[in-house]
Design a protein around this motif. Sequence first.
Motif, PDB file in Angstrom:
ATOM      1  N   LEU A   1      14.982   6.267 -61.365  1.00  0.00           N
ATOM      2  CA  LEU A   1      15.603   6.787 -60.150  1.00  0.00           C
ATOM      3  C   LEU A   1      16.701   5.846 -59.686  1.00  0.00           C
ATOM      4  O   LEU A   1      16.577   4.633 -59.816  1.00  0.00           O
TER       5      LEU A   1
ATOM      6  N   ARG B   1       8.923   8.189 -56.452  1.00  0.00           N
ATOM      7  CA  ARG B   1       8.959   6.881 -57.090  1.00  0.00           C
ATOM      8  C   ARG B   1       8.854   7.012 -58.608  1.00  0.00           C
ATOM      9  O   ARG B   1       8.333   8.010 -59.112  1.00  0.00           O
TER      10      ARG B   1
ATOM     11  N   ASP C   1      14.984   9.097 -53.870  1.00  0.00           N
ATOM     12  CA  ASP C   1      14.438   7.853 -53.334  1.00  0.00           C
ATOM     13  C   ASP C   1      14.148   7.996 -51.839  1.00  0.00           C
ATOM     14  O   ASP C   1      13.120   7.541 -51.339  1.00  0.00           O
TER      15      ASP C   1
ATOM     16  N   LYS D   1      18.519   3.973 -56.750  1.00  0.00           N
ATOM     17  CA  LYS D   1      18.155   3.537 -55.414  1.00  0.00           C
ATOM     18  C   LYS D   1      19.050   4.206 -54.367  1.00  0.00           C
ATOM     19  O   LYS D   1      20.235   4.428 -54.590  1.00  0.00           O
ATOM     20  N   LYS D   2      18.447   4.532 -53.242  1.00  0.00           N
ATOM     21  CA  LYS D   2      19.110   5.191 -52.113  1.00  0.00           C
ATOM     22  C   LYS D   2      19.613   6.594 -52.457  1.00  0.00           C
ATOM     23  O   LYS D   2      20.454   7.156 -51.752  1.00  0.00           O
TER      24      LYS D   2
END
Length: 265
Positions: A194, A206, A201, A196-197
Amino acid sequence: MCRYFKKVKKSNDINFSISVLVLFIAVIIAFTVSVNIVWGSGAVVKFQEDRIDIKAEKVPLMEIMVEIANNTGLTIRTEDPLINPVSLNYKSNSIEKSIKRLLAGYNYAIVYSEIDKRPVPVELNIFGKGSLRLLNSKNETPQQAPKPMDEHMKRYSNQWYAQQVRDPKKLLKEISVGQEGREPGQQGIVVTKLEKKSFFDQIGIREGDRITNVDGYEINSSKKFIERLTTANRETNIIRIERFNNENIIDPIYIELNGKKNPTP
């Protein structure tokens, strides 16, 4: 003259007593009728071959929902007391259509499970400000139950969500999935990477999560997952993502679209 006066007085006393008795009986009858009008005489619910009949006259909505739970096996949890009286006569409707009509104006979510390759409603969550109650099919009286939704509930504005899912190609670049970690016979996709941000997310997904369905629709690819996420907000204001964590424990995500503030990046 006095003897005649006494006789008249006695007759008047009898007439007065009869009048009071008649008035008392009339008040009791009026009260009984008014109570029956307000609360009705019970709800009749019949369920056969995935179709439901409901007949009620001035019955509290809670009582109707308990009968639905008893007759259909649907697990119903409510945070609302559902005390308003309801009159209706539905015949041969689906569970979803009946719930939609009964709960117009309420905030609720239906959880589906795939049975015979089609989504079937198995759980109904009604949101409110009261304590959570479980309408158990084995007990007519609602019982107190644990509160499983709060820790999973994420609230976003409709505008923010629509903006996040408007570009499916961008979403495909933000998530990678595979079959690693999935045991034989298990359904769904496993999140392997994934950004991030990213949108994923921010809604709580997760790496290592196994996603099996969105609102009861089976997920077997990242494309299918994104397709469901990009259309779900047009069908409901509460989206349920069924996922299993790294320990293979079901850990669903509820997304409520209710005009709240956007998440902080």
